[in-house]
Design an enzyme around this catalytic site. Structure first.
Site, PDB file in Angstrom:
ATOM      1  N   LYS A 125       0.693  -0.978   0.721  1.00 37.95           N
ATOM      2  CA  LYS A 125      -0.187  -0.168   0.026  1.00 37.95           C
ATOM      3  C   LYS A 125       1.049   1.591  -0.118  1.00 37.95           C
ATOM      4  O   LYS A 125       0.857   2.188  -1.043  1.00 37.95           O
ATOM      5  CB  LYS A 125      -0.865   0.466   0.930  1.00 37.95           C
ATOM      6  CG  LYS A 125      -2.193   1.483   1.541  1.00 37.95           C
ATOM      7  CD  LYS A 125      -2.978   1.251   2.938  1.00 37.95           C
ATOM      8  CE  LYS A 125      -3.561   2.629   3.062  1.00 37.95           C
ATOM      9  NZ  LYS A 125      -4.815   2.035   4.020  1.00 37.95           N
ATOM     10  N   GLU A 163      11.054  -4.396   5.028  1.00 42.29           N
ATOM     11  CA  GLU A 163      10.609  -6.462   3.823  1.00 42.29           C
ATOM     12  C   GLU A 163      10.063  -6.192   2.940  1.00 42.29           C
ATOM     13  O   GLU A 163      10.477  -6.778   1.721  1.00 42.29           O
ATOM     14  CB  GLU A 163       9.502  -6.636   5.130  1.00 42.29           C
ATOM     15  CG  GLU A 163       9.903  -7.013   6.597  1.00 42.29           C
ATOM     16  CD  GLU A 163       9.177  -6.231   7.163  1.00 42.29           C
ATOM     17  OE1 GLU A 163       8.916  -4.998   6.957  1.00 42.29           O
ATOM     18  OE2 GLU A 163       9.425  -5.998   8.177  1.00 42.29           O
ATOM     19  N   GLY A 202      -4.610  -1.895   4.701  1.00 45.26           N
ATOM     20  CA  GLY A 202      -4.279  -2.871   4.439  1.00 45.26           C
ATOM     21  C   GLY A 202      -4.659  -3.861   4.965  1.00 45.26           C
ATOM     22  O   GLY A 202      -4.426  -5.141   4.091  1.00 45.26           O
ATOM     23  N   ARG A 203      -5.148  -4.787   6.545  1.00 45.27           N
ATOM     24  CA  ARG A 203      -5.323  -5.403   6.184  1.00 45.27           C
ATOM     25  C   ARG A 203      -7.373  -5.847   5.622  1.00 45.27           C
ATOM     26  O   ARG A 203      -7.983  -6.858   5.787  1.00 45.27           O
ATOM     27  CB  ARG A 203      -6.219  -5.998   7.749  1.00 45.27           C
ATOM     28  CG  ARG A 203      -6.550  -4.594   8.940  1.00 45.27           C
ATOM     29  CD  ARG A 203      -5.945  -4.746  10.213  1.00 45.27           C
ATOM     30  NE  ARG A 203      -6.540  -3.313  11.135  1.00 45.27           N
ATOM     31  CZ  ARG A 203      -5.709  -2.104  10.446  1.00 45.27           C
ATOM     32  NH1 ARG A 203      -5.161  -2.820  11.119  1.00 45.27           N
ATOM     33  NH2 ARG A 203      -6.306  -1.562  11.904  1.00 45.27           N
ATOM     34  N   GLU A 217      -4.456  -6.432  14.622  1.00 49.06           N
ATOM     35  CA  GLU A 217      -4.307  -4.847  14.478  1.00 49.06           C
ATOM     36  C   GLU A 217      -5.676  -4.310  14.379  1.00 49.06           C
ATOM     37  O   GLU A 217      -5.332  -2.838  14.858  1.00 49.06           O
ATOM     38  CB  GLU A 217      -3.573  -5.115  12.826  1.00 49.06           C
ATOM     39  CG  GLU A 217      -2.638  -4.190  12.414  1.00 49.06           C
ATOM     40  CD  GLU A 217      -1.813  -4.397  11.560  1.00 49.06           C
ATOM     41  OE1 GLU A 217      -2.381  -4.296  10.760  1.00 49.06           O
ATOM     42  OE2 GLU A 217      -0.597  -4.817  11.056  1.00 49.06           O
ATOM     43  N   HIS A 274      -5.472 -32.959  18.275  1.00 45.81           N
ATOM     44  CA  HIS A 274      -4.169 -33.866  18.492  1.00 45.81           C
ATOM     45  C   HIS A 274      -3.412 -33.031  18.974  1.00 45.81           C
ATOM     46  O   HIS A 274      -2.359 -33.309  18.619  1.00 45.81           O
ATOM     47  CB  HIS A 274      -4.103 -34.833  17.322  1.00 45.81           C
ATOM     48  CG  HIS A 274      -5.393 -35.503  16.957  1.00 45.81           C
ATOM     49  ND1 HIS A 274      -5.239 -37.170  17.770  1.00 45.81           N
ATOM     50  CD2 HIS A 274      -6.306 -35.518  16.244  1.00 45.81           C
ATOM     51  CE1 HIS A 274      -6.445 -37.150  16.864  1.00 45.81           C
ATOM     52  NE2 HIS A 274      -6.955 -35.986  15.993  1.00 45.81           N
ATOM     53  N   LYS A 308       9.547  -1.011  14.365  1.00 43.27           N
ATOM     54  CA  LYS A 308       9.892  -0.780  13.004  1.00 43.27           C
ATOM     55  C   LYS A 308      11.188   0.795  13.289  1.00 43.27           C
ATOM     56  O   LYS A 308      12.370   0.501  12.397  1.00 43.27           O
ATOM     57  CB  LYS A 308       9.147   0.049  12.362  1.00 43.27           C
ATOM     58  CG  LYS A 308       7.909  -0.818  11.514  1.00 43.27           C
ATOM     59  CD  LYS A 308       6.962  -0.226  10.100  1.00 43.27           C
ATOM     60  CE  LYS A 308       5.896  -1.146  10.199  1.00 43.27           C
ATOM     61  NZ  LYS A 308       5.431  -0.279   9.723  1.00 43.27           N
TER      62      LYS A 308
HETATM   63  O1  F6P Z   1       3.349  -2.517   9.544  1.00 43.60           O
HETATM   64  C1  F6P Z   1       1.720  -2.804   9.556  1.00 43.60           C
HETATM   65  C2  F6P Z   1       0.859  -2.933   7.946  1.00 43.60           C
HETATM   66  O2  F6P Z   1       0.991  -1.533   8.296  1.00 43.60           O
HETATM   67  C3  F6P Z   1       0.147  -3.897   7.685  1.00 43.60           C
HETATM   68  O3  F6P Z   1      -0.933  -2.613   8.581  1.00 43.60           O
HETATM   69  C4  F6P Z   1      -0.066  -3.680   7.030  1.00 43.60           C
HETATM   70  O4  F6P Z   1      -0.873  -4.687   6.028  1.00 43.60           O
HETATM   71  C5  F6P Z   1       1.436  -4.054   6.410  1.00 43.60           C
HETATM   72  O5  F6P Z   1       1.791  -3.037   7.174  1.00 43.60           O
HETATM   73  C6  F6P Z   1       1.806  -3.790   4.755  1.00 43.60           C
HETATM   74  O6  F6P Z   1       1.964  -2.561   4.199  1.00 43.60           O
HETATM   75  P1  F6P Z   1       1.789  -1.753   3.322  1.00 43.60           P
HETATM   76  O7  F6P Z   1       1.321  -2.486   1.979  1.00 43.60           O
HETATM   77  O8  F6P Z   1       2.127  -0.678   3.133  1.00 43.60           O
HETATM   78  O9  F6P Z   1       3.787  -3.034   2.626  1.00 43.60           O
END
Ligand code: F6P
Length: 554
Positions: A208, A214, A272-273, A358, A390, A520
């Site tokens: 987003k 990452e 995002g979620r 979240e 289990h 972060k």
């Molecule tokens: O760090 C949390 C977050 O912002 C989530 O809310 C989001 O889904 C995820 O990181 C990934 O964010 P992006 O789509 O901006 O890379």
């Protein structure tokens, strides 16, 4: 606007008084007293059936909970969300994932802009692109058809598309293998890259913000790997055939070197979620085809319409939320276990974890007041049945915490092994029965005494406490006929709205996630220290020690 404190409201206090009685109830008795309990405490909508009769509540509990929802203005907030009001107060944003699955003729505007038009324009691009890749018309730089799709994203840019592609594997294109790389751990990228051929692989960079550390590191690694392995003549030009992006950040995408024609946009009013319905769902459209992706959106829209219009007492997300709120707030249950009795839903608990935790893992009200006298979001966790039985079900049956469980199952399988399906459903229903009924000490005694006299009286008494199940443990069961794109869409929307309703009751902002920021920032600092780009600062003793150990090993 500052809401009255939850615990000071008349309906909350009425529930508190009611809970003193309810805590004494045994569900066994409630079923015995009311032969219609199942009919009374179940409801259906949008292809989903919800049985919530195996909870420690009765009609009066529900009436009181519905009063609370009214007093807390849940319906008002729901309508504000659907209308595009900026209910995400800390980010000044509308919350309109529902607009992503609304039909073309539904007019929704944000800041004067007709967003339905924008949404459908992107959907059209998703259709054209996914059709081209699936049909083999879109080819890699050496003219070969695409065989592998690697989605690079994390959190909401990973969990949704990954969970849905797995859940709908019955509908998947036979030529396309889906891969999802999310972790900054190089093993994740290595595992994907070692299985794909650069000539026939399409990378989707999904973020987003297009700033998530990452994802950016993984995207750069994939790019370098591709350039190193792509056929020598084509180099950078070949990228256009193999890299597309999904984001709200056009400038960052251009900077990364992706042609804006290969970018699928979405908007800041999509959390995002909550984004699997947007272009973040591109892997889903590629995997199952645009037609099924549209069915997925339509299933969610059907549930939206139900949520928007049904009275609280018959409204599935409201009921699920109110029952969960009751268990959390008044019966003291700290976590909820999600148990899909469907192997293809094996990533659903992880998906719900982000969605719920979240959203409602918050400790201040929307006005910023620290919450001290009630609990907010529970821990969400789980795994597929029958596997969990289990492993951790022991604790759920006999541990000291009471953990409500959501059982989820399809009545009909998408395979031909009908004996397996009967066994699966039998286990699902047996578990909810066992959690509800338990096994009382007298029943255990009778059982042990009936075992051909092999147990002495003393041995029986020694074993009784170990073999007794307290029961009276709450669960919901959600059934659908088949797991299809439409029922999956409805199921996800059900939980999205459940989360929304609970957030409204707790008066938290379910749409921000500031709690992820501190880690972060610190990680950036420590990464520079580990790489030698900066001198280790004084952290606490533990962190200093860990950094020193890592530096010695690198
Ligand atoms: O760090 C949390 C977050 O912002 C989530 O809310 C989001 O889904 C995820 O990181 C990934 O964010 P992006 O789509 O901006 O890379």
């Amino acid at each position: 606007m500052r809401q009255p404190l939850l615990t000071s409201t008349a309906s909350y206090q009425a529930l508190q008084t009611h809970a003193l009685d309810a805590k004494q109830w045994q569900m066994r008795d409630l079923f015995a007293q009311d032969p219609q309990r199942f009919e009374r405490l179940s409801a259906d909508a949008a292809g989903l059936f919800l049985d919530y009769s195996k909870n420690r509540l009765d009609g009066r509990t529900l009436a009181l909970l519905a009063n609370l929802a009214r007093e807390r203005g849940v319906e008002r907030l729901r309508d504000a969300m659907f209308a595009g009001e900026k209910i995400n107060l800390t980010e000044h944003r509308a919350v309109l994932h529902t607009a992503l699955r609304a039909p073309k003729d539904k007019q929704i505007t944000v800041d004067g802009q007709d967003i339905t038009h924008d949404v459908h324009a992107v959907l059209e691009r998703i259709r054209t692109f996914s059709d081209a890749v699936r049909s083999g018309q879109w080819r890699g730089h050496t003219g070969r058809e695409i065989t592998d799709i690697v989605n690079i994203g994390i959190g909401g840019s990973d969990l949704g598309p990954k969970m849905v592609c797995l859940a709908l594997r019955q509908f998947a294109h036979p030529r396309l293998t889906m891969h999802f790389v999310s972790n900054v751990d190089g093993h994740d990228m290595d595992a994907a890259l070692s299985r794909v051929n650069p000539e026939t692989t399409l990378f989707i960079i999904a973020s987003k913000t297009f700033t998530t550390a990452e994802t950016m590191m993984n995207a750069n690694t994939a790019r370098s790997w591709f350039l190193k392995h792509a056929s020598a003549q084509s180099g950078e030009q070949a990228l256009a055939k193999h890299f597309v992006a999904v984001s709200t950040n056009v400038e960052a995408i251009k900077k990364f070197g992706i042609d804006p024609d290969n970018m699928f946009p979405f908007w800041d009013w999509v959390g995002g979620r909550y984004s699997v319905w947007s272009a973040i769902g591109l892997p889903v459209a590629l995997c199952v085809g645009y037609g099924y992706f549209a069915d997925f959106l339509a299933g969610a829209h059907a549930l939206d319409e139900h949520f928007r219009t049904a009275p609280i007492e018959q409204n599935l997300p409201m009921i699920l939320a109110l029952v969960g709120f009751w268990n959390r707030e008044f019966l003291g249950c700290p976590s909820v276990s999600i148990a899909p009795y469907h192997q293809d839903l094996n990533r659903f608990p992880a998906y719900l974890q982000q969605l719920d935790m979240e959203s409602n893992g918050k400790r201040v009200t929307r006005a910023g007041d620290i919450i001290t006298d009630y609990e907010t979001g529970p821990v969400i966790w789980g795994d597929v049945g029958t596997n969990g039985q289990h492993a951790y079900f022991q604790l759920l049956h006999q541990g000291t915490d009471v953990t409500p469980i959501d059982f989820i199952a399809a009545l009909r399988p998408a395979h031909e092994f009908l004996n397996h399906h009967a066994a699966l459903l039998a286990n699902c229903f047996a578990q909810s029965e066992a959690f509800m009924k338990g096994k009382m000490a007298d029943e255990v005694r009778l059982d042990l005494a009936g075992q051909g006299g092999e147990n002495s009286a003393a041995e029986i008494e020694r074993l009784v406490p170990h073999k007794t199940f307290p029961g009276n443990r709450p669960s919901n069961t959600i059934l659908m006929e088949y797991l299809t794109p439409a029922t999956l869409g409805a199921l996800i929307a059900l939980y999205e709205h459940k989360t929304f309703v609970q957030g409204a009751l707790w008066d938290v902002n379910s749409f921000d996630q500031w709690g992820v920021e501190l880690g972060k920032v610190l990680a950036k600092k420590i990464e520079a220290e580990l790489n030698g780009a900066s001198h280790p600062e004084q952290h606490d003793g533990s962190t200093n020690g860990l950094i020193a150990r890592a530096k010695a090993a690198i």
